[in-house]
Scaffold this active site. Structure first.
Site, mmCIF file in Angstrom:
data_model
loop_
_atom_site.group_PDB
_atom_site.id
_atom_site.type_symbol
_atom_site.label_atom_id
_atom_site.label_comp_id
_atom_site.label_asym_id
_atom_site.label_seq_id
_atom_site.Cartn_x
_atom_site.Cartn_y
_atom_site.Cartn_z
ATOM 1 N N HIS A 12 2.288 2.616 -5.342
ATOM 2 C CA HIS A 12 2.116 2.993 -3.939
ATOM 3 C C HIS A 12 3.355 2.647 -3.123
ATOM 4 O O HIS A 12 4.165 1.790 -3.494
ATOM 5 C CB HIS A 12 0.900 2.271 -3.343
ATOM 6 C CG HIS A 12 1.024 0.772 -3.402
ATOM 7 N ND1 HIS A 12 1.743 0.037 -2.479
ATOM 8 C CD2 HIS A 12 0.530 -0.130 -4.290
ATOM 9 C CE1 HIS A 12 1.683 -1.244 -2.793
ATOM 10 N NE2 HIS A 12 0.953 -1.378 -3.888
ATOM 11 N N GLU A 92 -5.698 -2.734 -8.052
ATOM 12 C CA GLU A 92 -4.828 -3.904 -8.072
ATOM 13 C C GLU A 92 -5.544 -5.092 -8.713
ATOM 14 O O GLU A 92 -6.780 -5.156 -8.752
ATOM 15 C CB GLU A 92 -4.426 -4.260 -6.627
ATOM 16 C CG GLU A 92 -3.578 -5.519 -6.463
ATOM 17 C CD GLU A 92 -2.202 -5.388 -7.087
ATOM 18 O OE1 GLU A 92 -2.133 -5.426 -8.338
ATOM 19 O OE2 GLU A 92 -1.219 -5.284 -6.339
#
Length: 220
Positions: A12, A92
């Site tokens: 990201h 994550e």
């Protein structure tokens, strides 16, 4: 079988947490937004991906975090060609109770000494835990390859540690090799390319911050 020609992993863009980690005291990890810089990074990365994919079809798998979905949308891929699916197993690493920043900083130091793969954050995950769920996702991906109409491009919009662990699982790297690697930068990608023999190679290596030792570490 519809083995894809390319499997692209992209981190990201820069998030609020990358800019200022005190924000974790107020905002949960999954809800962090991209910064203006992160949005620009993702937009620029999208230009390269659109050129790479051309008019070929693709299947995107996106971590459920806000910053990964915003990154995917900023890539500007043609929705008629690239379908997107949320994939929680690409999320994550769970760091536990981020509200106690001092405790997290202590645990970060302990992780650096103990090792990123094995150290488990209190009420969170270790790198080994993330490796296991990435492995479970890979089994799903392998089954999808059996479909004759599976697209030639796969895109995964995910996180730095998850990218390294995906490649570790795919290429059967040792823990020592994993520990020697650095995370990619924000909006940086790595691509697995299908070769004539049916195997995949990585388009470029991850940066190393040290030379890996033998499996298990130490001298034999």
């Amino acid at each position: 079988m519809g083995r894809p020609r390319r499997i692209v992993l992209i981190r990201h863009g820069e998030s609020q947490g990358n800019r200022d980690d005190t924000i974790y005291e107020r905002v949960p990890d999954h809800a962090l937004e991209l910064t203006a810089t992160g949005l620009q990074q993702a937009t620029e990365a999208g230009a390269g991906l659109r050129e790479l994919f051309g008019d070929e079809r693709g299947q995107a798998f996106v971590s459920p975090y806000r910053r990964t979905w915003h990154t995917f949308r900023a890539l500007g891929l043609d929705p008629r060609l690239t379908r997107a699916k949320e994939e929680p197993r690409l999320r994550e690493q769970d760091w536990g109770n981020w509200q106690d920043v001092e405790d997290i900083q202590r645990q970060r130091k302990a992780r650096d000494a103990y090792g990123h793969f094995f150290y488990r954050f209190a009420m969170g995950e270790s790198g080994a835990d993330v490796y296991d769920r990435v492995g479970a996702f890979l089994e799903t991906l392998y089954r999808a390859f059996d479909k004759e109409d599976f697209p030639p491009n796969v895109l995964m919009v995910t996180h730095g540690l998850t990218m390294r662990l995906f490649c570790m699982r795919w290429f059967h790297w040792t823990v020592e090799e994993f520990e020697a690697l650095s995370n990619p930068d924000n909006a940086e990608s790595r691509t697995l390319l299908l070769g004539p023999s049916g195997g995949y190679t990585l388009d470029r290596p991850f940066a190393r911050w040290r030379t890996p030792g033998p499996p298990g570490g130490g001298e034999w």
